[in-house]
Design a protein around this motif. Structure first.
Motif, PDB file in Angstrom:
ATOM      1  N   UNK A  11       5.579 -19.750  -7.248  1.00 21.89           N
ATOM      2  CA  UNK A  11       4.350 -20.486  -6.909  1.00 21.89           C
ATOM      3  C   UNK A  11       3.124 -19.670  -7.306  1.00 21.89           C
ATOM      4  N   UNK A  12       3.168 -18.366  -7.037  1.00 19.63           N
ATOM      5  CA  UNK A  12       2.041 -17.509  -7.427  1.00 19.63           C
ATOM      6  C   UNK A  12       1.836 -17.561  -8.939  1.00 19.63           C
ATOM      7  N   UNK A  13       2.928 -17.437  -9.706  1.00 23.86           N
ATOM      8  CA  UNK A  13       2.837 -17.482 -11.170  1.00 23.86           C
ATOM      9  C   UNK A  13       2.187 -18.779 -11.639  1.00 23.86           C
ATOM     10  N   UNK A  14       2.623 -19.879 -11.078  1.00 21.07           N
ATOM     11  CA  UNK A  14       2.135 -21.185 -11.534  1.00 21.07           C
ATOM     12  C   UNK A  14       0.687 -21.446 -11.101  1.00 21.07           C
ATOM     13  N   UNK A  15       0.339 -21.014  -9.899  1.00 20.23           N
ATOM     14  CA  UNK A  15      -1.038 -21.225  -9.443  1.00 20.23           C
ATOM     15  C   UNK A  15      -2.016 -20.340 -10.205  1.00 20.23           C
ATOM     16  N   UNK A  16      -1.602 -19.121 -10.512  1.00 19.95           N
ATOM     17  CA  UNK A  16      -2.474 -18.261 -11.318  1.00 19.95           C
ATOM     18  C   UNK A  16      -2.642 -18.836 -12.725  1.00 19.95           C
ATOM     19  N   UNK A  17      -1.582 -19.407 -13.262  1.00 16.07           N
ATOM     20  CA  UNK A  17      -1.672 -20.066 -14.573  1.00 16.07           C
ATOM     21  C   UNK A  17      -2.628 -21.258 -14.495  1.00 16.07           C
ATOM     22  N   UNK A  18      -2.530 -22.006 -13.401  1.00 18.79           N
ATOM     23  CA  UNK A  18      -3.413 -23.168 -13.210  1.00 18.79           C
ATOM     24  C   UNK A  18      -4.873 -22.745 -13.066  1.00 18.79           C
ATOM     25  N   UNK A  64      -3.325 -17.912   0.040  1.00 20.17           N
ATOM     26  CA  UNK A  64      -2.887 -17.515   1.377  1.00 20.17           C
ATOM     27  C   UNK A  64      -1.627 -18.291   1.732  1.00 20.17           C
ATOM     28  N   UNK A  65      -0.523 -17.572   1.899  1.00 18.22           N
ATOM     29  CA  UNK A  65       0.746 -18.164   2.315  1.00 18.22           C
ATOM     30  C   UNK A  65       0.887 -18.000   3.828  1.00 18.22           C
ATOM     31  N   UNK A  66       1.099 -19.097   4.524  1.00 19.12           N
ATOM     32  CA  UNK A  66       1.352 -19.056   5.971  1.00 19.12           C
ATOM     33  C   UNK A  66       2.758 -19.597   6.184  1.00 19.12           C
ATOM     34  N   UNK A  67       3.677 -18.704   6.566  1.00 22.58           N
ATOM     35  CA  UNK A  67       5.096 -19.051   6.640  1.00 22.58           C
ATOM     36  C   UNK A  67       5.509 -19.315   8.078  1.00 22.58           C
ATOM     37  N   UNK A  68       5.763 -20.566   8.385  1.00 19.03           N
ATOM     38  CA  UNK A  68       6.167 -20.956   9.733  1.00 19.03           C
ATOM     39  C   UNK A  68       7.137 -22.117   9.666  1.00 19.03           C
ATOM     40  N   UNK A  69       6.973 -23.087  10.556  1.00 20.21           N
ATOM     41  CA  UNK A  69       7.809 -24.279  10.525  1.00 20.21           C
ATOM     42  C   UNK A  69       7.708 -24.933   9.147  1.00 20.21           C
ATOM     43  N   UNK A  70       6.470 -25.059   8.668  1.00 17.58           N
ATOM     44  CA  UNK A  70       6.216 -25.421   7.273  1.00 17.58           C
ATOM     45  C   UNK A  70       5.593 -24.220   6.588  1.00 17.58           C
ATOM     46  N   UNK A  71       5.844 -24.083   5.296  1.00 16.99           N
ATOM     47  CA  UNK A  71       5.153 -23.076   4.502  1.00 16.99           C
ATOM     48  C   UNK A  71       3.929 -23.735   3.877  1.00 16.99           C
ATOM     49  N   UNK A 105       9.932 -10.276  -2.119  1.00 13.94           N
ATOM     50  CA  UNK A 105       9.180 -10.841  -3.234  1.00 13.94           C
ATOM     51  C   UNK A 105       8.897  -9.754  -4.266  1.00 13.94           C
ATOM     52  N   UNK A 106       8.781 -10.153  -5.528  1.00 13.00           N
ATOM     53  CA  UNK A 106       8.477  -9.200  -6.594  1.00 13.00           C
ATOM     54  C   UNK A 106       6.976  -9.061  -6.839  1.00 13.00           C
ATOM     55  N   UNK A 107       6.221 -10.082  -6.502  1.00 12.11           N
ATOM     56  CA  UNK A 107       4.776 -10.034  -6.696  1.00 12.11           C
ATOM     57  C   UNK A 107       4.109  -9.187  -5.614  1.00 12.11           C
ATOM     58  N   UNK A 108       2.925  -8.672  -5.926  1.00 17.18           N
ATOM     59  CA  UNK A 108       2.174  -7.885  -4.942  1.00 17.18           C
ATOM     60  C   UNK A 108       1.524  -8.832  -3.939  1.00 17.18           C
ATOM     61  N   UNK A 109       1.913  -8.688  -2.679  1.00 19.26           N
ATOM     62  CA  UNK A 109       1.440  -9.581  -1.628  1.00 19.26           C
ATOM     63  C   UNK A 109       1.032  -8.750  -0.416  1.00 19.26           C
ATOM     64  N   UNK A 152      -6.071 -13.936 -12.258  1.00 19.03           N
ATOM     65  CA  UNK A 152      -5.279 -13.267 -11.241  1.00 19.03           C
ATOM     66  C   UNK A 152      -5.897 -13.515  -9.863  1.00 19.03           C
ATOM     67  N   UNK A 153      -5.053 -13.515  -8.849  1.00 17.53           N
ATOM     68  CA  UNK A 153      -5.533 -13.774  -7.491  1.00 17.53           C
ATOM     69  C   UNK A 153      -5.091 -12.668  -6.535  1.00 17.53           C
ATOM     70  N   UNK A 154      -5.825 -12.559  -5.440  1.00 15.29           N
ATOM     71  CA  UNK A 154      -5.357 -11.777  -4.300  1.00 15.29           C
ATOM     72  C   UNK A 154      -4.400 -12.676  -3.526  1.00 15.29           C
ATOM     73  N   UNK A 155      -3.244 -12.147  -3.150  1.00 15.72           N
ATOM     74  CA  UNK A 155      -2.260 -12.956  -2.430  1.00 15.72           C
ATOM     75  C   UNK A 155      -2.030 -12.359  -1.050  1.00 15.72           C
ATOM     76  N   UNK A 156      -2.209 -13.191  -0.023  1.00 15.36           N
ATOM     77  CA  UNK A 156      -2.036 -12.762   1.364  1.00 15.36           C
ATOM     78  C   UNK A 156      -0.947 -13.621   1.992  1.00 15.36           C
ATOM     79  N   UNK A 157      -0.138 -13.018   2.826  1.00 15.17           N
ATOM     80  CA  UNK A 157       0.889 -13.765   3.553  1.00 15.17           C
ATOM     81  C   UNK A 157       0.771 -13.482   5.039  1.00 15.17           C
TER      82      UNK A 157
END
Length: 256
Positions: free
Chosen positions: A203-210, A127-134, A231-235, A214-219
């Motif tokens: 970040x998605x690529x690296x976290x999925x590798x970790x 889950x990406x929350x994009x604000x003052x900090x990401x 973005x190129x990834x499905x979000x 595969x993950x569901x990605x929400x923003x």
């Protein structure tokens, strides 16, 4: 219907939810110097715009990452509703299994995001929350909150750049017509938007590798709409994630 409020460092998100359905969502600027009455007037004005009266509201819930404002906002909402308001924090039932070193340090906004994400989407998820900090919240396949990331938001990055470069001033946070800028302003816009989008993809690529799967990605968050389309990834872009989470927590903690 309930009144749900999330207090962030830059914006205060205000919304009303009725039986899980969003009635409205608006944003106010976070101002540290405002009094209880001033915040009450601001919130009441928003409710008036949408013709929502006190009698229609069963209660309220607040999440906040700005401790200085939390109590002021709570008193302001209680002045409007004339009833006690729930604040996300210690002692509240979340149902979230937090597997980090110091669970009490996890921001209430991230708790709310995770509760909504688990309720609505398939784990594992990011889950990406994009604000003052990401922020990035990582939830494993067993729906455990196992950690995440925090890095500067696009607005903070832009402010830092313009403060240190005298000729770089006054640009908006929207993408230019072409990724390859033809002037200074276009170059800055392109750099801000596309570097942010590329960072999210990476970040998605690296976290999925970790994680090894595969993950569901929400923003979500105030700036998500400006970046996620590039973005190129499905979000999944979910503007209502915080409100959904606040509604779930309100219901969980107000069961008769």
């Amino acid at each position: 219907m309930i009144l749900a409020i999330d207090i962030g460092n830059t914006n205060i998100v205000i919304g009303c939810i009725d039986k899980g359905k969003r009635i409205f969502i608006e944003r106010l600027s976070t101002v540290h110097t405002k009094t209880e009455l001033e915040y009450a007037i601001d919130i009441k004005n928003v409710l008036d715009i949408y013709h929502i009266h006190r009698e229609q509201l069963d209660g309220g819930i607040i999440s906040s990452v700005v401790p200085k404002i939390t109590k002021t906002a709570k008193l302001a909402v209680e002045k409007i509703l004339d009833k006690e308001v729930l604040v996300v924090g210690a002692g509240i039932k979340t149902g979230l299994n937090i597997r980090i070193e110091s669970p009490e340090q996890l921001g209430s906004d991230l708790v709310v995001d995770a509760v909504a994400g688990i309720a609505e989407y398939k784990a594992p998820m990011l889950i990406f929350d994009l604000g003052t900090a990401n922020t990035v919240s990582v939830i494993d396949s067993k729906k455990n909150y196992i950690g995440g990331m925090i890095y500067p938001g696009i607005g903070v990055s832009l402010d830092s750049l313009t403060e240190r470069a005298a000729q770089l001033r006054g640009i908006g946070l929207e993408a230019p017509n072409d990724m390859i800028g033809k002037n200074t302003i276009e170059c800055m816009k392109s750099g801000m938007i596309y570097s942010s989008a590329a960072a999210i993809d990476g970040i998605i690529d690296r976290l999925e590798e970790r994680l090894g799967e595969k993950t569901t990605v929400i923003a979500t968050g105030g700036l998500a709409k400006k970046v996620i389309p590039y973005c190129k990834r499905e979000i999944v872009l979910d503007d209502d994630l915080l409100l959904k989470g606040l509604y779930i927590l309100y219901e969980k903690n107000n069961k008769k």
